[in-house]
Design an enzyme around this catalytic site. Structure first.
Site, PDB file in Angstrom:
ATOM      1  N   ASP A 160      -3.078  -6.213  60.298  1.00  0.00           N
ATOM      2  CA  ASP A 160      -4.220  -5.305  60.509  1.00  0.00           C
ATOM      3  C   ASP A 160      -5.525  -6.069  60.378  1.00  0.00           C
ATOM      4  O   ASP A 160      -5.880  -6.524  59.287  1.00  0.00           O
ATOM      5  CB  ASP A 160      -4.194  -4.161  59.486  1.00  0.00           C
ATOM      6  CG  ASP A 160      -3.133  -3.117  59.793  1.00  0.00           C
ATOM      7  OD1 ASP A 160      -2.606  -3.144  60.915  1.00  0.00           O
ATOM      8  OD2 ASP A 160      -2.850  -2.283  58.921  1.00  0.00           O
ATOM      9  N   GLU A 204       5.088   4.437  61.645  1.00  0.00           N
ATOM     10  CA  GLU A 204       6.545   4.391  61.541  1.00  0.00           C
ATOM     11  C   GLU A 204       7.082   5.553  60.707  1.00  0.00           C
ATOM     12  O   GLU A 204       6.421   6.003  59.767  1.00  0.00           O
ATOM     13  CB  GLU A 204       6.978   3.057  60.904  1.00  0.00           C
ATOM     14  CG  GLU A 204       6.588   1.874  61.772  1.00  0.00           C
ATOM     15  CD  GLU A 204       6.774   0.512  61.116  1.00  0.00           C
ATOM     16  OE1 GLU A 204       7.051  -0.447  61.863  1.00  0.00           O
ATOM     17  OE2 GLU A 204       6.625   0.389  59.890  1.00  0.00           O
ATOM     18  N   THR A 225      11.894  -2.465  65.664  1.00  0.00           N
ATOM     19  CA  THR A 225      11.057  -3.658  65.588  1.00  0.00           C
ATOM     20  C   THR A 225      11.881  -4.870  65.113  1.00  0.00           C
ATOM     21  O   THR A 225      13.095  -4.810  65.060  1.00  0.00           O
ATOM     22  CB  THR A 225       9.818  -3.386  64.704  1.00  0.00           C
ATOM     23  OG1 THR A 225       9.089  -4.590  64.536  1.00  0.00           O
ATOM     24  CG2 THR A 225      10.212  -2.865  63.344  1.00  0.00           C
ATOM     25  N   GLU A 280      10.077  -3.865  69.776  1.00  0.00           N
ATOM     26  CA  GLU A 280       8.979  -4.835  69.794  1.00  0.00           C
ATOM     27  C   GLU A 280       9.252  -5.940  68.779  1.00  0.00           C
ATOM     28  O   GLU A 280      10.161  -5.823  67.952  1.00  0.00           O
ATOM     29  CB  GLU A 280       7.655  -4.132  69.493  1.00  0.00           C
ATOM     30  CG  GLU A 280       7.680  -3.276  68.252  1.00  0.00           C
ATOM     31  CD  GLU A 280       6.572  -2.225  68.215  1.00  0.00           C
ATOM     32  OE1 GLU A 280       5.889  -2.137  67.182  1.00  0.00           O
ATOM     33  OE2 GLU A 280       6.400  -1.484  69.196  1.00  0.00           O
ATOM     34  N   LEU A 317       6.299  -9.746  64.196  1.00  0.00           N
ATOM     35  CA  LEU A 317       5.214 -10.686  63.904  1.00  0.00           C
ATOM     36  C   LEU A 317       4.840 -11.422  65.184  1.00  0.00           C
ATOM     37  O   LEU A 317       5.630 -11.482  66.124  1.00  0.00           O
ATOM     38  CB  LEU A 317       5.661 -11.701  62.842  1.00  0.00           C
ATOM     39  CG  LEU A 317       6.199 -11.096  61.536  1.00  0.00           C
ATOM     40  CD1 LEU A 317       6.827 -12.172  60.656  1.00  0.00           C
ATOM     41  CD2 LEU A 317       5.105 -10.368  60.775  1.00  0.00           C
TER      42      LEU A 317
END
Length: 498
Positions: free
Chosen positions: A104, A189, A345, A383, A386
């Site tokens: 973030d 999530e 993820t 996805e 990292l």
């Protein structure tokens, strides 16, 4: 330009989306730099052949001025630009704060008028045993409590999605918006904020249960009394964020987590999360039903301590997943009721990426979660967790996208619905990086040229159907029975460096 593809190979095509920068529309609700974005997206489309983009649509930006005072202007401009370039849009309904999680770089809190309620009643936030509040997302405990200018949390989320639908009607009708991913927790999530860096958590700590706000406490005490155990309490022996499981009474071998009281708590804690997802996805289903759009929800990849008997990090996040109990298939079962897609993820990670003490097993975790979703008959997208620029990560992503490789005669047995690359930045365009990224897209597309007609690779979007049945506690218990995973090849047949 002449498009080249083989119709059978095209059925192995996995579309690639790129996640836009977090602050593409800034906290002031301004789309600040359309020129740069347009240049970058043109390159991604024309040179790499990407299929679309994913973008966070922040509640904290859109409804910042006051209850039901929505301002979609900046996002409308952004979406029109994306659509004009022939790219598809995956829109995330982001009901969480940006800031405080991995990666973030900007801070976008939830709306101030909602936080003002929290100044008077801090129990609207998830809370750990010590009483520390997490202001990223409202606790499930207030989902149905009318504390926000007469509305409940779920009503706020529902009204927001309705307003999105009204204001983006032309883009939805035109088929430019293909996915609505409904944010259901921190980082968007479906999970509890069990591992907040803002409170000092570091990898691979066990995390902490986040159900000690007064609303969830009351709910638990009522549930325990109803089960004939009014004496049962929320866990007192589950340790702190950075403990090791064996250091705690709860997660150690034969610890509280395997006792009757522990099992009751874990069932309650994980079921609250699944029914929370069910209710909000249910609202989204009612709102978007009949439109040609997919609904999706994101599940977090808690790969650390996966190889510990307690799966402590998964348990604190709300995934009641053990060797003899499936924590993910119940989530897939819930999504199947609403014709939803499960978005997962950590697709790029390998078991060897982390130190041995982390007991991390991302490969097995991905295999398990994808298998369970496919067994429930739903699609899976995913996805990378990292930033990834290298062949090793790309090849792992390609393996997960088609676990048994490309089928030269048509549709492969196993194929992910789509892949979203995290995230658009200048680094992607550095010479070597961009060359390799172009290869990733090409291999995702099964070595076929970009295909703008999703029906040709079996992804025609049909009008969203309304929910097919009500999720029950029995559904969850049934889906939690252990069932094996599909077999994965040892490596992809479509390497970027092969």
């Amino acid at each position: 330009m002449a498009v080249n593809y083989n119709e059978k190979l095209l059925l192995n095509y996995v579309p690639v989306y790129v996640m836009l920068p977090l602050g593409v529309v800034n906290v002031e609700n301004v789309f600040a730099d359309p020129e740069t974005l347009e240049t970058q997206l043109k390159r991604l489309k024309e040179e790499a052949g990407i299929d679309g983009v994913m973008v966070d649509v922040w509640w904290g930006i859109i409804e910042s001025k006051g209850p039901k005072q929505y301002d979609w202007t900046a996002y409308k401009t952004l979406f029109q630009l994306i659509a004009s370039l022939g790219l598809k849009i995956q829109a995330i309904m982001s009901f969480h704060q940006c800031g405080g999680n991995v990666g973030d770089v900007v801070t976008i809190p939830i709306p101030k008028w909602v936080r003002d309620v929290g100044d008077i009643d801090p129990d609207i936030y998830y809370t750990n045993r010590k009483g520390t509040r997490d202001i990223e997302y409202l606790t499930i405990g207030v989902d149905n409590v009318p504390l926000f200018a007469g509305r409940t949390a779920v009503e706020m989320y529902s009204d927001y999605m309705s307003s999105f639908k009204e204001n983006m009607a032309d883009l939805l009708e035109a088929g430019s918006i293909v996915d609505i991913e409904v944010g259901l927790g921190p980082a968007g999530e479906l999970r509890y904020p069990s591992y907040p860096q803002s409170q000092g958590w570091v990898f691979p700590g066990i995390g902490e249960f986040q159900c000690y706000d007064k609303y969830l406490k009351k709910d638990f005490k009522e549930a325990a009394a109803k089960a004939g155990h009014p004496e049962w309490e929320l866990p007192e022996d589950a340790g702190e964020y950075n403990d090791k499981p064996e250091e705690t009474g709860f997660f150690k071998r034969n610890g509280t987590y395997v006792s009757e009281e522990g099992k009751f708590f874990l069932t309650w804690y994980s079921n609250k999360l699944i029914f929370h997802g069910d209710q909000i996805i249910g609202e989204a289903n009612k709102i978007f039903a009949g439109l040609k759009v997919n609904l999706a929800a994101k599940v977090s990849g808690i790969h650390w301590l996966y190889n510990h008997h307690s799966h402590a990090a998964e348990l604190t996040a709300g995934y009641y997943n053990l060797f003899k109990r499936d924590g993910y298939r119940p989530i897939a079962r819930m999504l199947s009721k609403h014709y939803g897609i499960l978005n997962f993820t950590c697709l790029e990670m390998r078991d060897t990426d982390n130190t041995a003490e982390a007991l991390s097993a991302p490969q097995e975790l991905v295999q398990e979660v994808l298998s369970k979703a496919w067994k429930e008959g739903i699609e899976v997208a995913g996805e990378n967790a990292l930033e990834t620029y290298g062949a090793k990560g790309y090849n792992q992503i390609l393996l997960n996208a088609r676990p048994n490789g490309v089928n030269p005669n048509g549709k492969p047995k196993l194929r992910m619905y789509g892949f979203t690359y995290l995230r658009l930045s200048d680094t992607v365009f550095q010479e070597n990086n961009f060359e390799l990224f172009k290869k990733l897209v090409r291999k995702m597309h099964a070595d076929q040229d970009y295909c703008g007609d999703a029906a040709k690779y079996g992804h025609e979007i049909v009008p969203l159907k309304t929910a097919n049945s009500q999720l029950t506690v029995e559904d969850i218990a049934d889906a939690a029975q252990p069932s094996g995973a599909f077999k994965w090849d040892s490596e992809t047949d479509m390497k970027v460096d092969g």
